[in-house]
Scaffold this motif. Structure first.
Motif, PDB file in Angstrom:
ATOM      1  N   CYS A 117       0.831  -1.197   0.000  1.00 23.13           N
ATOM      2  CA  CYS A 117       0.000   0.000   0.000  1.00 23.13           C
ATOM      3  C   CYS A 117       0.872   1.256   0.000  1.00 23.13           C
ATOM      4  CB  CYS A 117      -0.900  -0.022   1.235  1.00 23.13           C
ATOM      5  SG  CYS A 117      -1.858   1.479   1.402  1.00 23.13           S
ATOM      6  N   CYS A 171      -0.154   3.164   3.680  1.00 26.89           N
ATOM      7  CA  CYS A 171       0.199   2.642   5.008  1.00 26.89           C
ATOM      8  C   CYS A 171       1.287   1.574   4.974  1.00 26.89           C
ATOM      9  CB  CYS A 171      -1.052   2.109   5.710  1.00 26.89           C
ATOM     10  SG  CYS A 171      -1.655   0.557   5.018  1.00 26.89           S
ATOM     11  N   CYS A 177      -6.216  -1.347  -0.716  1.00 22.51           N
ATOM     12  CA  CYS A 177      -5.578  -1.847   0.497  1.00 22.51           C
ATOM     13  C   CYS A 177      -6.642  -2.370   1.468  1.00 22.51           C
ATOM     14  CB  CYS A 177      -4.793  -0.708   1.147  1.00 22.51           C
ATOM     15  SG  CYS A 177      -4.175  -1.123   2.783  1.00 22.51           S
ATOM     16  N   CYS A 232      -6.493   0.198   4.848  1.00 26.73           N
ATOM     17  CA  CYS A 232      -6.930   1.593   4.843  1.00 26.73           C
ATOM     18  C   CYS A 232      -7.755   1.945   3.603  1.00 26.73           C
ATOM     19  CB  CYS A 232      -5.724   2.536   4.965  1.00 26.73           C
ATOM     20  SG  CYS A 232      -4.676   2.553   3.499  1.00 26.73           S
ATOM     21  N   SER A 262      -7.006   2.440   0.658  1.00 27.93           N
ATOM     22  CA  SER A 262      -6.499   3.420  -0.299  1.00 27.93           C
ATOM     23  C   SER A 262      -6.051   2.721  -1.585  1.00 27.93           C
ATOM     24  CB  SER A 262      -5.392   4.266   0.314  1.00 27.93           C
ATOM     25  OG  SER A 262      -4.230   3.495   0.410  1.00 27.93           O
TER      26      SER A 262
HETATM   27 ZN   LIG Z   1      -3.132   0.882   3.234  1.00 27.57          ZN
END
Ligand SMILES: [Zn+2]
Length: 113
Positions: free
Chosen positions: A73, A76, A89, A92, A94
């Protein structure tokens, strides 16, 4: 079909390798297919089965191993199993992530007679 032309390329490579070693046949060929390589492993295997007849690979044991997709990711840094290129991800949510594995498509070994 994409997989079909890849199968022909693999045969071509095997033939050159056999010539280089003055071998008539290849006994074993191992190929790695990444889940994110864009190659459908099952379709590739069927395509290869169709074209090996009358080639240097007609006697060969064909070993196809699949490599799982991995991503990291961007937000993170979590490394996770990536099942497709556009996966978000799991931690999170994203996007996008860096692909860190599973993009390979290659012949890893050849055993000549
Ligand atoms: Zn992430």
């Amino acid at each position: 079909m994409h997989e079909f032309s890849l199968a022909l390329e693999v045969i071509d490579l095997a033939r050159r390798e056999a010539e280089k070693n003055q071998a008539e046949n290849i006994l074993e060929i191992s190929i790695e297919v990444g889940d994110l390589s864009g190659v459908e492993a099952d379709a590739f295997e069927s395509a290869l089965e169709l074209v090996v007849k009358d080639s240097v690979l007609h006697k060969a044991a064909i070993v196809i191993s699949r490599v799982a997709g991995k991503g990291i990711c961007n937000a993170c840094d979590l490394e996770f199993d990536m099942h497709h290129r556009l996966a978000t991800c799991p931690q999170c949510r994203s996007f996008p992530s860096i692909i860190s594995g599973g993009e390979e498509f290659r012949v890893v070994s050849l055993v000549v007679e």
